[in-house]
Design a protein around this motif. Structure first.
Motif, PDB file in Angstrom:
ATOM      1  N   THR A  66       4.520 -40.313  64.850  1.00  3.57           N
ATOM      2  CA  THR A  66       4.485 -39.976  66.278  1.00  3.57           C
ATOM      3  C   THR A  66       4.955 -38.544  66.524  1.00  3.57           C
ATOM      4  OG1 THR A  66       4.947 -42.307  66.810  1.00  3.57           O
ATOM      5  CG2 THR A  66       5.276 -40.681  68.564  1.00  3.57           C
ATOM      6  N   MET A  67       6.051 -38.168  65.870  1.00  4.98           N
ATOM      7  CA  MET A  67       6.586 -36.824  66.048  1.00  4.98           C
ATOM      8  C   MET A  67       5.619 -35.762  65.521  1.00  4.98           C
ATOM      9  SD  MET A  67      10.598 -37.609  65.127  1.00  4.98           S
ATOM     10  CE  MET A  67      11.118 -35.909  65.232  1.00  4.98           C
ATOM     11  N   ASN A  68       4.950 -36.073  64.429  1.00  3.11           N
ATOM     12  CA  ASN A  68       3.975 -35.129  63.881  1.00  3.11           C
ATOM     13  C   ASN A  68       2.799 -34.925  64.830  1.00  3.11           C
ATOM     14  OD1 ASN A  68       5.408 -34.637  61.541  1.00  3.11           O
ATOM     15  ND2 ASN A  68       4.379 -36.241  60.372  1.00  3.11           N
ATOM     16  N   ARG A  69       2.379 -35.999  65.490  1.00  2.00           N
ATOM     17  CA  ARG A  69       1.277 -35.872  66.446  1.00  2.00           C
ATOM     18  C   ARG A  69       1.664 -34.994  67.628  1.00  2.00           C
ATOM     19  NH1 ARG A  69      -1.870 -41.659  67.147  1.00  2.00           N
ATOM     20  NH2 ARG A  69      -2.060 -42.188  64.927  1.00  2.00           N
ATOM     21  N   ILE A  70       2.877 -35.199  68.137  1.00  2.00           N
ATOM     22  CA  ILE A  70       3.336 -34.388  69.267  1.00  2.00           C
ATOM     23  C   ILE A  70       3.471 -32.925  68.840  1.00  2.00           C
ATOM     24  CG2 ILE A  70       5.271 -33.977  70.849  1.00  2.00           C
ATOM     25  CD1 ILE A  70       5.787 -36.995  70.829  1.00  2.00           C
ATOM     26  N   SER A  71       4.049 -32.699  67.669  1.00  2.00           N
ATOM     27  CA  SER A  71       4.238 -31.321  67.186  1.00  2.00           C
ATOM     28  C   SER A  71       2.901 -30.632  66.941  1.00  2.00           C
ATOM     29  CB  SER A  71       5.082 -31.321  65.903  1.00  2.00           C
ATOM     30  OG  SER A  71       6.389 -31.776  66.165  1.00  2.00           O
ATOM     31  N   SER A  72       1.915 -31.391  66.463  1.00  2.00           N
ATOM     32  CA  SER A  72       0.595 -30.807  66.208  1.00  2.00           C
ATOM     33  C   SER A  72      -0.040 -30.326  67.508  1.00  2.00           C
ATOM     34  CB  SER A  72      -0.302 -31.838  65.525  1.00  2.00           C
ATOM     35  OG  SER A  72      -1.600 -31.332  65.337  1.00  2.00           O
ATOM     36  N   ARG A  73       0.065 -31.121  68.563  1.00  2.00           N
ATOM     37  CA  ARG A  73      -0.503 -30.715  69.847  1.00  2.00           C
ATOM     38  C   ARG A  73       0.280 -29.556  70.443  1.00  2.00           C
ATOM     39  NH1 ARG A  73      -2.504 -36.197  73.022  1.00  2.00           N
ATOM     40  NH2 ARG A  73      -3.767 -37.044  71.329  1.00  2.00           N
ATOM     41  N   TYR A  74       1.580 -29.562  70.191  1.00  2.00           N
ATOM     42  CA  TYR A  74       2.416 -28.469  70.678  1.00  2.00           C
ATOM     43  C   TYR A  74       2.000 -27.148  70.024  1.00  2.00           C
ATOM     44  CZ  TYR A  74       6.641 -25.670  71.419  1.00  2.00           C
ATOM     45  OH  TYR A  74       7.520 -24.683  71.739  1.00  2.00           O
ATOM     46  N   GLN A  75       1.715 -27.179  68.747  1.00  2.00           N
ATOM     47  CA  GLN A  75       1.257 -25.975  68.035  1.00  2.00           C
ATOM     48  C   GLN A  75      -0.089 -25.493  68.596  1.00  2.00           C
ATOM     49  OE1 GLN A  75       1.295 -27.074  63.912  1.00  2.00           O
ATOM     50  NE2 GLN A  75       3.535 -27.168  63.807  1.00  2.00           N
ATOM     51  N   GLN A  76      -0.924 -26.462  68.960  1.00  2.00           N
ATOM     52  CA  GLN A  76      -2.212 -26.086  69.559  1.00  2.00           C
ATOM     53  C   GLN A  76      -1.983 -25.378  70.891  1.00  2.00           C
ATOM     54  OE1 GLN A  76      -4.859 -29.383  70.116  1.00  2.00           O
ATOM     55  NE2 GLN A  76      -6.559 -28.122  70.814  1.00  2.00           N
ATOM     56  N   MET A  77      -1.031 -25.873  71.672  1.00  2.00           N
ATOM     57  CA  MET A  77      -0.709 -25.243  72.943  1.00  2.00           C
ATOM     58  C   MET A  77      -0.173 -23.827  72.720  1.00  2.00           C
ATOM     59  SD  MET A  77       2.023 -26.453  75.871  1.00  2.00           S
ATOM     60  CE  MET A  77       3.415 -25.960  74.862  1.00  2.00           C
ATOM     61  N   GLN A  78       0.653 -23.657  71.678  1.00  2.00           N
ATOM     62  CA  GLN A  78       1.160 -22.323  71.373  1.00  2.00           C
ATOM     63  C   GLN A  78       0.029 -21.353  70.998  1.00  2.00           C
ATOM     64  OE1 GLN A  78       4.167 -23.545  68.374  1.00  2.00           O
ATOM     65  NE2 GLN A  78       5.643 -22.441  69.631  1.00  2.00           N
ATOM     66  N   SER A  79      -0.963 -21.865  70.303  1.00  2.00           N
ATOM     67  CA  SER A  79      -2.088 -21.010  69.931  1.00  2.00           C
ATOM     68  C   SER A  79      -2.859 -20.561  71.178  1.00  2.00           C
ATOM     69  CB  SER A  79      -3.020 -21.727  68.959  1.00  2.00           C
ATOM     70  OG  SER A  79      -3.703 -22.802  69.591  1.00  2.00           O
ATOM     71  N   TYR A  80      -2.924 -21.406  72.200  1.00  2.00           N
ATOM     72  CA  TYR A  80      -3.564 -21.018  73.455  1.00  2.00           C
ATOM     73  C   TYR A  80      -2.808 -19.849  74.092  1.00  2.00           C
ATOM     74  CZ  TYR A  80      -6.384 -25.284  73.294  1.00  2.00           C
ATOM     75  OH  TYR A  80      -7.275 -26.259  72.927  1.00  2.00           O
TER      76      TYR A  80
END
Length: 674
Positions: A130-144
């Motif tokens: 679960t934490m990995n999924r949240i962190s992965s989306r967070y990294q995507q947001m940072q790339s934006y």
């Protein structure tokens, strides 16, 4: 546990999050906006949020509502929002990096001690996923944010809708799942009284898995907080993503979303409040002691050191145990005597004489072969082999060659037997001194004690301190950490006095008290000094405790607001100390298993000779563990202690331990600010 660094960061996170919130609302603060406060100090949050609000108004008041602006102005507003997002993400990343090594140690420790616990492993795997999924989306947001000037409007809108949509793949759902796995679905009363939640289970497993502290060097309370930090930062990422998403949807005129955002914040506040209630309870129950485990390999003067020739096996003929040169008695008659001569230059002339007192003489056998130790050794003998087959010590190749030693008859009436006694002899080969001078941290530089270790210098054992500068909310400035040099005096120096500067162990005075020294009723004191004193015939530990301001991270007039704390109980006082007995113990470095703490508060132990059969009584036990005793990360100490660790049948080690500051009272529950 850099507990307070994390929480200080979280306090400052409230400011940019508030800015995001105000941008989302379009210039007017929400009347019931729930602000997640610093888990340690709400006053700090109020100050930070107030400052942030004043700065935020300058930004939002100049921005018209999205519904009435043209596309280029929308893009400009998008750019400002993403710029604020960058501020948030940088602070989260900095906090995460700051705690990464300590979190990694805690997670590694968890993976070790739950490897055979399938239910716990399943829960931990679920949390990790679960934490990995949240962190992965967070990294995507940072790339934006990194490519904000090149993004299409539809990209941001799609990401925002995907983040907040009410389905099983949304961030909101993932955060609910994480919370449920960690805490379970019971009510708050059940949460505090039950061990069914994961955090309590992990804390309990950590405390009973003694070896785990070897790798983490974290107290159980620090371990719990390291795990919580990982979870809390992940939830903060999710919270940031949802705020960002509602904000983007409003910026591009897809709706007002004020109520949706408000519901999201209430959910986040509810989860955070419930988690902090659990954290506070688990931290309250968790042990705060840090002790040092055995090294992979014992190395003299590196991982351990020894008191030498305090009580040591010594062979002497009865004829030399009395001034009359008679053999009328038995060996057992001589329980406290001296070597009075060297009759006819027999074996006594071939070994260094014991110039001190002899105790506890006994007869083993008439004739023997003696293997002398090297001249440079603190031992007298490597081993002694009697004619009856009994061997004292470990028989091995005798470098100096064995010597035949025989008892004899005198006047056909008296048997002049060789006795095995214990020699208490001071001399250049006998390191038996303990420093009595105090060692105090540099309080003028706002430094406190963060670690301890034994150090032998000029044959004197010192309790050396590690000191570091205290920062706000109990943090330590790691760049200032250092081991304070000990006083390098010698026992024969001028103006150095026995009983004042140092204590000399002897047969009559060789006890050391095993205590945990701290204030049990006041959490506003930290350790700034240590020293030994002689209480009766015992070495007794004292700790200097100084009052400090937790919020400011400052000692409060330590010259005035400091006390020396100790446990004054003696073995003859009203509340008797319990004595730990060592009998016929082998050299502790010979055991193949690691030592475990075997002492409790209000006990004591004597320095004694090693076992006759196992070591020919040539060593003084317990040994002293001289490894650093520190926590990772360093924190102020609420107390210190001396304890004994070992294994049955072996002499074990004396070592210091540290008691980390109790951060539990500063874990404050979040409140709504109207």
């Amino acid at each position: 546990m850099q507990l307070l660094h994390t929480q200080k960061k979280w306090a400052t996170l409230s400011v940019p999050l508030l800015l995001l919130l105000l941008l989302l609302i379009g210039g007017q603060p929400a009347p019931t906006a729930a602000l997640i406060e610093d888990v340690l100090d709400i006053i700090h949050v109020v100050k930070e949020v107030t400052t942030g609000v004043l700065k935020a108004w300058e930004i939002v008041q100049s921005s018209p509502l999205a519904a009435s602006i043209e596309f280029p102005l929308m893009r400009e507003k998008q750019r400002k929002v993403l710029q604020r997002l960058k501020m948030v993400s940088q602070q989260i990343d900095e906090t995460e990096a700051q705690h990464a090594q300590y979190v990694a140690l805690a997670i590694e420790s968890v993976n070790k001690f739950i490897s055979h616990n399938v239910p716990l492993m399943t829960k931990m795997n679920d949390i990790s996923d679960t934490m990995n999924r949240i962190s992965s989306r967070y990294q995507q947001m940072q790339s934006y944010e990194a490519h904000k000037d090149k993004l299409e409007m539809s990209t941001l809108i799609t990401f925002a809708e995907w983040t907040v949509s009410p389905n099983a793949h949304s961030v909101h759902h993932l955060m609910d799942r994480l919370h449920l796995t960690l805490l379970g679905n019971g009510n708050d009363e059940k949460l505090n009284s039950s061990s069914s939640n994961l955090l309590t289970q992990l804390a309990s497993n950590y405390e009973v898995s003694a070896d785990e502290m070897c790798s983490t060097r974290q107290s159980a309370q620090q371990f719990v907080y390291s795990l919580y930090t990982d979870v809390a930062l992940t939830e903060l990422k999710g919270y940031t993503m949802m705020e960002f998403s509602w904000m983007m949807l409003r910026v591009y005129g897809r709706g007002n979303y004020s109520q949706e955002a408000e519901l999201m914040r209430r959910d986040y506040e509810r989860r955070t409040e419930r988690t902090l209630k659990l954290l506070k309870e688990v931290m309250r129950r968790a042990d705060r002691i840090v002790w040092r485990c055995d090294p992979d390999k014992h190395v003299p003067q590196v991982t351990y050191d020894e008191v030498t020739r305090l009580l040591q096996g010594y062979i002497e003929n009865e004829v030399d145990l009395n001034s009359d040169e008679t053999c009328r008695e038995t060996c057992a008659f001589y329980q406290s005597t001296r070597s009075e001569g060297c009759f006819k230059n027999l074996y006594c002339s071939r070994q260094p004489k014991c110039t001190g007192k002899l105790y506890g003489c006994q007869f083993v056998d008439s004739d023997m072969w003696v293997c002398p130790a090297p001249l440079s050794s603190t031992r007298r003998y490597e081993y002694i082999e009697y004619e009856n087959g009994r061997v004292l010590g470990q028989r091995k190749n005798c470098v100096r060659g064995t010597t035949k030693v025989d008892s004899w008859w005198r006047y056909l009436l008296w048997h002049c037997s060789y006795c095995f006694c214990l020699c208490d002899e001071q001399g250049l080969k006998s390191d038996r001194f303990f420093n009595l001078r105090e060692s105090v941290s540099d309080v003028k530089q706002n430094k406190v004690i963060t670690g301890l270790r034994f150090l032998k210098k000029n044959r004197i054992f010192h309790l050396q301190i590690q000191e570091g500068q205290l920062l706000p909310r109990g943090a330590i400035n790691e760049s200032t950490l250092s081991w304070k040099p000990v006083d390098e005096y010698k026992i024969f120096d001028r103006n150095v006095a026995k009983g004042i500067d140092y204590h000399t162990l002897s047969y009559e005075s060789r006890s050391i008290d095993l205590d945990d020294i701290m204030k049990t009723d006041d959490n506003s004191f930290v350790v700034t000094g240590v020293r030994f004193r002689v209480l009766g015939a015992h070495l007794n530990l004292e700790a200097r405790l100084s009052e400090f301001d937790f919020k400011k991270g400052e000692l409060i007039q330590p010259e005035v607001n400091s006390v020396w704390q100790s446990n004054d109980n003696t073995d003859v006082s009203g509340e008797r100390r319990q004595k730990l007995l060592l009998y016929n113990a082998d050299v502790p470095t010979r055991t193949v298993v690691t030592s475990l703490p075997l002492s409790k508060h209000n006990q004591y132990i004597d320095f004694v000779n090693s076992g006759m059969d196992k070591d020919a009584a040539q060593s003084t036990v317990p040994f002293l563990d001289i490894q650093d005793v520190v926590s990772q990360p360093p924190v102020p100490l609420a107390g210190i202690g001396i304890y004994y660790k070992g294994r049955p049948g072996y002499g074990g080690f004396l070592a210091p331990k540290i008691i980390t500051y109790d951060f539990t009272p500063h874990v404050q529950l979040p409140k709504s600010i109207n």
